[in-house]
Design a protein around this motif. Structure first.
Motif, PDB file in Angstrom:
ATOM      1  N   ASN A  42       0.817  -1.217   0.000  1.00 14.42           N
ATOM      2  CA  ASN A  42       0.000   0.000   0.000  1.00 14.42           C
ATOM      3  C   ASN A  42       0.850   1.265   0.000  1.00 14.42           C
ATOM      4  O   ASN A  42       0.441   2.283  -0.565  1.00 14.42           O
ATOM      5  N   TRP A  47      -2.649   6.010  -2.855  1.00 16.12           N
ATOM      6  CA  TRP A  47      -3.444   6.164  -1.636  1.00 16.12           C
ATOM      7  C   TRP A  47      -2.646   5.889  -0.366  1.00 16.12           C
ATOM      8  O   TRP A  47      -3.069   6.253   0.716  1.00 16.12           O
ATOM      9  N   SER A  54      -6.282  10.751   2.576  1.00 13.19           N
ATOM     10  CA  SER A  54      -7.274   9.894   1.927  1.00 13.19           C
ATOM     11  C   SER A  54      -8.211   9.283   2.960  1.00 13.19           C
ATOM     12  O   SER A  54      -7.796   8.984   4.081  1.00 13.19           O
ATOM     13  N   TRP A  55      -9.455   9.061   2.566  1.00  5.24           N
ATOM     14  CA  TRP A  55     -10.398   8.384   3.455  1.00  5.24           C
ATOM     15  C   TRP A  55     -10.050   6.909   3.613  1.00  5.24           C
ATOM     16  O   TRP A  55     -10.582   6.229   4.484  1.00  5.24           O
ATOM     17  N   TYR A  56      -9.131   6.398   2.793  1.00  6.22           N
ATOM     18  CA  TYR A  56      -8.680   5.019   2.943  1.00  6.22           C
ATOM     19  C   TYR A  56      -7.845   4.822   4.207  1.00  6.22           C
ATOM     20  O   TYR A  56      -7.667   3.709   4.666  1.00  6.22           O
ATOM     21  N   LYS A  57      -7.308   5.899   4.744  1.00  2.92           N
ATOM     22  CA  LYS A  57      -6.407   5.814   5.890  1.00  2.92           C
ATOM     23  C   LYS A  57      -7.173   5.948   7.206  1.00  2.92           C
ATOM     24  O   LYS A  57      -8.096   6.743   7.320  1.00  2.92           O
ATOM     25  N   ASN A  58      -6.713   5.170   8.200  1.00  4.82           N
ATOM     26  CA  ASN A  58      -7.321   5.297   9.523  1.00  4.82           C
ATOM     27  C   ASN A  58      -6.646   6.446  10.280  1.00  4.82           C
ATOM     28  O   ASN A  58      -5.811   7.164   9.722  1.00  4.82           O
ATOM     29  N   VAL A  63      -3.461   2.470   5.702  1.00  2.00           N
ATOM     30  CA  VAL A  63      -4.504   2.042   4.767  1.00  2.00           C
ATOM     31  C   VAL A  63      -4.946   0.642   5.192  1.00  2.00           C
ATOM     32  O   VAL A  63      -4.134  -0.278   5.231  1.00  2.00           O
ATOM     33  N   THR A  64      -6.227   0.508   5.500  1.00  5.04           N
ATOM     34  CA  THR A  64      -6.714  -0.779   6.005  1.00  5.04           C
ATOM     35  C   THR A  64      -7.746  -1.433   5.096  1.00  5.04           C
ATOM     36  O   THR A  64      -8.215  -2.523   5.400  1.00  5.04           O
ATOM     37  N   GLN A  65      -8.129  -0.808   3.999  1.00  4.27           N
ATOM     38  CA  GLN A  65      -9.216  -1.319   3.171  1.00  4.27           C
ATOM     39  C   GLN A  65      -8.793  -1.787   1.788  1.00  4.27           C
ATOM     40  O   GLN A  65      -9.551  -2.498   1.146  1.00  4.27           O
ATOM     41  N   ASN A  66      -7.648  -1.391   1.312  1.00  3.86           N
ATOM     42  CA  ASN A  66      -7.300  -1.631  -0.091  1.00  3.86           C
ATOM     43  C   ASN A  66      -6.308  -2.775  -0.262  1.00  3.86           C
ATOM     44  O   ASN A  66      -5.381  -2.938   0.521  1.00  3.86           O
TER      45      ASN A  66
END
Length: 94
Positions: A42, A47, A54-58, A63-66
């Motif tokens: 990642n 991202w 990014s909203w992908y990041k906590n 990054v926990t979703q991609n």
């Protein structure tokens, strides 16, 4: 329609009048190695760049979703799980 009986070792865990809990999980070392590999992947993506918001990041910036790799890579890794990567157990309840 009647439901078929549960297979021994499956379903509700009943076998020969006793109940058993069936469970398990992934070995911690396998979990940690896999997450490190995905996290490193990642970081190579737009991202995951430290300079990108990014909203992908906590809240910690991870990054926990991609999935950062190809669909083919995902397919290969999910075709045949290695039994040695898992911890399985059976616990008699009564």
């Amino acid at each position: 329609r009647r439901r078929p009986p549960a297979c021994p070792g499956r379903g509700d865990g009943r076998r020969h009048g006793r109940q058993a809990a069936l469970g398990g999980g992934i070995a911690q070392s396998v979990h940690d190695t896999y997450n490190q590999w995905v996290d490193e992947g990642n970081l190579q993506m737009a991202w995951g760049s430290p300079n990108v918001k990014s909203w992908y990041k906590n809240s910690q910036g991870r990054v926990t979703q991609n999935w950062p790799f190809t669909l083919l890579e995902f397919w290969k890794r999910t075709q045949a799980p290695k039994q040695s990567d898992y911890i399985l157990y059976r616990s008699e309840l009564s």
